[in-house]
Design a protein around this motif. Structure first.
Motif, PDB file in Angstrom:
ATOM      1  N   VAL A  15     -40.854  70.720  47.014  1.00 50.05           N
ATOM      2  CA  VAL A  15     -41.104  72.147  47.259  1.00 50.05           C
ATOM      3  C   VAL A  15     -40.914  72.469  48.741  1.00 50.05           C
ATOM      4  CG1 VAL A  15     -42.893  73.945  47.246  1.00 50.05           C
ATOM      5  CG2 VAL A  15     -42.623  72.436  45.269  1.00 50.05           C
ATOM      6  N   LEU A  16     -41.486  71.609  49.607  1.00 49.75           N
ATOM      7  CA  LEU A  16     -41.372  71.812  51.061  1.00 49.75           C
ATOM      8  C   LEU A  16     -39.906  71.825  51.502  1.00 49.75           C
ATOM      9  CD1 LEU A  16     -42.919  72.039  53.781  1.00 49.75           C
ATOM     10  CD2 LEU A  16     -42.844  69.557  53.919  1.00 49.75           C
ATOM     11  N   LEU A  17     -39.151  70.887  50.945  1.00 53.34           N
ATOM     12  CA  LEU A  17     -37.732  70.774  51.286  1.00 53.34           C
ATOM     13  C   LEU A  17     -36.961  72.024  50.874  1.00 53.34           C
ATOM     14  CD1 LEU A  17     -36.026  68.549  52.556  1.00 53.34           C
ATOM     15  CD2 LEU A  17     -35.444  67.771  50.271  1.00 53.34           C
ATOM     16  N   LEU A  18     -37.242  72.490  49.658  1.00 54.52           N
ATOM     17  CA  LEU A  18     -36.549  73.691  49.175  1.00 54.52           C
ATOM     18  C   LEU A  18     -36.896  74.905  50.026  1.00 54.52           C
ATOM     19  CD1 LEU A  18     -36.847  73.222  45.301  1.00 54.52           C
ATOM     20  CD2 LEU A  18     -34.774  73.154  46.677  1.00 54.52           C
ATOM     21  N   VAL A  19     -38.177  75.001  50.410  1.00 56.20           N
ATOM     22  CA  VAL A  19     -38.602  76.132  51.254  1.00 56.20           C
ATOM     23  C   VAL A  19     -37.904  76.068  52.611  1.00 56.20           C
ATOM     24  CG1 VAL A  19     -40.564  77.129  52.494  1.00 56.20           C
ATOM     25  CG2 VAL A  19     -40.813  76.477  50.101  1.00 56.20           C
ATOM     26  N   LEU A  20     -37.914  74.881  53.227  1.00 55.09           N
ATOM     27  CA  LEU A  20     -37.330  74.727  54.576  1.00 55.09           C
ATOM     28  C   LEU A  20     -35.830  75.013  54.577  1.00 55.09           C
ATOM     29  CD1 LEU A  20     -39.112  71.512  55.885  1.00 55.09           C
ATOM     30  CD2 LEU A  20     -39.424  73.824  56.717  1.00 55.09           C
ATOM     31  N   LEU A  21     -35.132  74.488  53.573  1.00 56.48           N
ATOM     32  CA  LEU A  21     -33.671  74.651  53.561  1.00 56.48           C
ATOM     33  C   LEU A  21     -33.243  76.079  53.212  1.00 56.48           C
ATOM     34  CD1 LEU A  21     -32.534  71.283  51.937  1.00 56.48           C
ATOM     35  CD2 LEU A  21     -32.377  71.953  54.323  1.00 56.48           C
ATOM     36  N   ASN A  22     -34.166  76.841  52.629  1.00 52.51           N
ATOM     37  CA  ASN A  22     -33.815  78.221  52.263  1.00 52.51           C
ATOM     38  C   ASN A  22     -34.426  79.258  53.196  1.00 52.51           C
ATOM     39  OD1 ASN A  22     -32.134  77.963  49.847  1.00 52.51           O
ATOM     40  ND2 ASN A  22     -33.909  76.903  49.037  1.00 52.51           N
ATOM     41  N   LEU A  23     -35.003  78.796  54.306  1.00 52.06           N
ATOM     42  CA  LEU A  23     -35.573  79.745  55.270  1.00 52.06           C
ATOM     43  C   LEU A  23     -34.461  80.573  55.901  1.00 52.06           C
ATOM     44  CD1 LEU A  23     -38.230  77.685  57.293  1.00 52.06           C
ATOM     45  CD2 LEU A  23     -38.669  79.583  55.765  1.00 52.06           C
ATOM     46  N   PRO A  24     -34.697  81.855  56.138  1.00 51.52           N
ATOM     47  CA  PRO A  24     -33.690  82.649  56.876  1.00 51.52           C
ATOM     48  C   PRO A  24     -33.524  82.086  58.293  1.00 51.52           C
ATOM     49  CG  PRO A  24     -35.440  84.044  55.972  1.00 51.52           C
ATOM     50  CD  PRO A  24     -35.873  82.645  55.765  1.00 51.52           C
ATOM     51  N   THR A  27     -36.333  82.893  60.851  1.00 54.64           N
ATOM     52  CA  THR A  27     -37.603  82.219  60.582  1.00 54.64           C
ATOM     53  C   THR A  27     -37.491  80.737  60.912  1.00 54.64           C
ATOM     54  OG1 THR A  27     -37.762  83.759  58.735  1.00 54.64           O
ATOM     55  CG2 THR A  27     -39.421  82.041  58.837  1.00 54.64           C
ATOM     56  N   ALA A  28     -36.359  80.127  60.530  1.00 53.53           N
ATOM     57  CA  ALA A  28     -36.156  78.702  60.834  1.00 53.53           C
ATOM     58  C   ALA A  28     -36.149  78.485  62.346  1.00 53.53           C
ATOM     59  CB  ALA A  28     -34.845  78.218  60.229  1.00 53.53           C
ATOM     60  N   GLY A  29     -35.534  79.419  63.065  1.00 55.86           N
ATOM     61  CA  GLY A  29     -35.502  79.328  64.534  1.00 55.86           C
ATOM     62  C   GLY A  29     -36.897  79.395  65.129  1.00 55.86           C
ATOM     63  N   ARG A  30     -37.722  80.322  64.586  1.00 57.29           N
ATOM     64  CA  ARG A  30     -39.102  80.447  65.093  1.00 57.29           C
ATOM     65  C   ARG A  30     -39.911  79.198  64.766  1.00 57.29           C
ATOM     66  NH1 ARG A  30     -38.740  86.135  64.107  1.00 57.29           N
ATOM     67  NH2 ARG A  30     -39.520  85.968  62.000  1.00 57.29           N
ATOM     68  N   PHE A  31     -39.676  78.653  63.579  1.00 53.07           N
ATOM     69  CA  PHE A  31     -40.371  77.424  63.166  1.00 53.07           C
ATOM     70  C   PHE A  31     -39.986  76.270  64.098  1.00 53.07           C
ATOM     71  CE2 PHE A  31     -41.597  73.852  60.622  1.00 53.07           C
ATOM     72  CZ  PHE A  31     -42.657  74.314  59.857  1.00 53.07           C
TER      73      PHE A  31
ATOM     74  N   LEU B  67     -35.768  69.535  67.691  1.00 48.93           N
ATOM     75  CA  LEU B  67     -35.108  69.237  68.968  1.00 48.93           C
ATOM     76  C   LEU B  67     -33.595  69.125  68.815  1.00 48.93           C
ATOM     77  CD1 LEU B  67     -37.512  66.636  70.628  1.00 48.93           C
ATOM     78  CD2 LEU B  67     -37.408  69.086  70.949  1.00 48.93           C
ATOM     79  N   SER B  68     -33.144  69.073  67.572  1.00 49.66           N
ATOM     80  CA  SER B  68     -31.720  68.878  67.318  1.00 49.66           C
ATOM     81  C   SER B  68     -31.058  70.202  66.943  1.00 49.66           C
ATOM     82  CB  SER B  68     -31.569  67.863  66.186  1.00 49.66           C
ATOM     83  OG  SER B  68     -30.314  67.956  65.599  1.00 49.66           O
ATOM     84  N   ALA B  69     -29.740  70.166  66.918  1.00 49.24           N
ATOM     85  CA  ALA B  69     -28.996  71.352  66.479  1.00 49.24           C
ATOM     86  C   ALA B  69     -28.840  71.363  64.962  1.00 49.24           C
ATOM     87  CB  ALA B  69     -27.634  71.370  67.148  1.00 49.24           C
ATOM     88  N   SER B  70     -29.355  70.328  64.297  1.00 48.44           N
ATOM     89  CA  SER B  70     -29.230  70.241  62.838  1.00 48.44           C
ATOM     90  C   SER B  70     -30.094  71.293  62.151  1.00 48.44           C
ATOM     91  CB  SER B  70     -29.667  68.866  62.346  1.00 48.44           C
ATOM     92  OG  SER B  70     -28.907  67.872  62.950  1.00 48.44           O
ATOM     93  N   ARG B  71     -29.806  71.530  60.889  1.00 52.42           N
ATOM     94  CA  ARG B  71     -30.570  72.501  60.105  1.00 52.42           C
ATOM     95  C   ARG B  71     -31.990  71.969  59.894  1.00 52.42           C
ATOM     96  NH1 ARG B  71     -28.313  75.278  54.639  1.00 52.42           N
ATOM     97  NH2 ARG B  71     -29.950  76.788  54.435  1.00 52.42           N
ATOM     98  N   LEU B  72     -32.965  72.872  59.941  1.00 53.24           N
ATOM     99  CA  LEU B  72     -34.367  72.477  59.786  1.00 53.24           C
ATOM    100  C   LEU B  72     -34.601  71.881  58.392  1.00 53.24           C
ATOM    101  CD1 LEU B  72     -37.177  72.626  61.230  1.00 53.24           C
ATOM    102  CD2 LEU B  72     -37.558  74.710  59.930  1.00 53.24           C
ATOM    103  N   GLY B  73     -35.172  70.692  58.347  1.00 51.02           N
ATOM    104  CA  GLY B  73     -35.538  70.063  57.080  1.00 51.02           C
ATOM    105  C   GLY B  73     -34.513  69.078  56.559  1.00 51.02           C
TER     106      GLY B  73
END
Lengths: 268, 183
Positions: A15-24, A27-31, B67-73
């Protein structure tokens, strides 16, 4: 067989992985910004340690070495003053000619110095971190260079630091021109994230047999990110590819990306 | 159970992720600064609870991606796969044997960057990869293979120092002592 705890862990991570990979992206940048904030004390400590080592190494220099260095810098300063006065004349002449032709005057470059504070932790990208953030006026796509030549462009901005995509990174496409032949070309992405060799490959938009070793490569100004005329490097060798449709050339970069410590951000 | 060894695991992970962004001379000489997280995850998977080792994988992956340029997660799936497989098979692994530690570290050091690269290649912007990637993968595998036994020595010593020692019951019982003599 799996226990109940294993299924719970597996489900939670999925679930965590799916949430993280689908973040806009925002939001991912802020995270990312929030998590990378955990490392700010270490970045500060590393910076202080570096400046302490530098100061300690200066105190070890002898008086003769320092006097020699001052002499060398004085001579270099005089040469630069002469070159500067010549350049000023040329600049004034250029401005007059542009005015007579009705062309808009060229805006002078505004440069902001900054230090390299970190490198990409993985081997998948050519990225560095600099201590110039949104608080200092950093913006995405600002060109980054050294006195030798182009380094890359700002890829993402945080309050106290920015990430710079170096030449050769997939996120740093550079449109260039070969000074001697005026052929337009693009710098292709590197085959390795390591910048040890200092070479990149350029590909022209058509077959250009006139490109020879020793020719200079500068930014073309196309694309709107990099202003025209920033030195990129020098051609090492060139060959025709794709049945002679295009020319590919290896370029030795002017800036040593492997030894970056201080860089300049082109703010305007 | 003392929390000191667990906190130490997270602290070392924090330092290891940061170290990957530093040491320019090492990066110049080897082309990269090898990451030590896979070796640390192997140790944690064979020693701690699933919740702790899962938390460590999440922390390390999110820190590295931040810290990386990779996608989060993107690093989370490979890291959690390593800890999950090792943790569920820990009863079959001779964790005290040096060669087992070496091979597990080597395997994790190879799998994590390789799987991350594969996942990144599925994205819109493919990562940089070429002949040098093979060298980077081999270097990562070897470094983690060598560091894994070292982590076992260091963290086991820390655990022995800070964990409560189990009370050992003696088979000797004073009331059952056979007293010899004329009295």
């Amino acid at each position: 067989m799996f226990k109940r705890a294993h299924y719970v862990a597996l489900g939670t991570i999925t679930v965590l992985l799916l949430v993280l990979l689908n973040l806009p992206p925002n939001t991912a940048g802020r995270f990312k910004l929030a998590v990378s904030g955990l490392f700010l004390p270490l970045f500060g400590l590393a910076g202080s340690g570096q400046s302490f080592v530098d100061r300690a190494s200066y105190s070890l220099l002898t008086r003769d070495t320092l006097i020699g260095e001052v002499e060398r810098l004085r001579k270099e300063n005089e040469q630069l003053r002469l070159a500067n006065s010549q350049a000023r004349d040329t600049l004034a002449e250029n401005a007059r000619l542009r005015a007579s032709l009705g062309w808009a005057p060229r805006a002078p470059w505004k440069l902001h110095p900054s230090h390299v504070i970190g490198r990409e932790p993985t081997t998948f990208w050519r990225v560095i971190a600099i201590d110039y953030g949104s608080r200092d006026g950093a913006q995405v796509n600002q060109p980054v260079l050294t006195s030798e030549g182009l380094v890359g462009r700002i890829r993402s901005v945080e309050p106290t630091q920015s990430k710079v995509a170096l030449i050769g990174d997939p996120e740093c496409g550079v449109s260039v021109i070969v000074s001697e032949t005026r052929d337009n070309a693009v710098i292709q992405e590197a085959r390795s994230a390591a910048v040890g060799d200092g070479f990149v490959v350029l590909r022209t938009l058509q077959n250009s047999p006139g490109i020879l070793a020793g020719h200079n490569v500068v930014t073309s100004g196309l694309g709107g990110v990099f202003p025209k005329g920033i030195p990129v490097g020098q051609i090492v060798d060139a060959r025709s590819v794709d049945s002679g449709l295009y020319t590919e050339a290896r370029v030795k970069l002017a800036a040593n990306l492997n030894r970056l410590e201080e860089v300049w951000v082109l703010t305007q | 159970m003392s929390w000191v060894p667990t906190i130490a695991l997270f602290f070392v992970a924090w330092l290891a992720v940061f170290a990957q962004t530093q040491f320019p001379p090492v990066a110049r000489a080897l082309g990269m600064v090898p990451g030590l997280i896979p070796a640390l995850l192997v140790y944690a998977a064979l020693t701690t609870h699933l919740a702790v080792v899962g938390g460590l994988a999440v922390f390390a992956a999110l820190s590295l991606d931040s810290l990386s340029a990779s996608r989060l997660g993107v690093s989370l799936a490979p890291m959690f796969t390593v800890v999950f497989v090792i943790h569920t098979r820990q009863h079959l692994i001779l964790r005290d044997q040096l060669y087992a530690q070496f091979w597990l570290g080597l395997g994790a050091g190879l799998f994590v960057p390789l799987a991350t690269l594969a996942l990144l290649s599925l994205g819109q912007v493919p990562p940089i990869s070429g002949a040098a990637t093979i060298w980077h993968l081999l270097l990562s595998a070897l470094t983690n293979g060598l560091m894994c036994p070292a982590f076992f020595r260091i963290f086991d010593a820390l655990r022995n120092t800070f964990d409560y020692q189990p009370v050992t019951e003696s088979s000797f019982r004073p009331d059952r002592q056979i007293k010899r003599g004329r009295n």
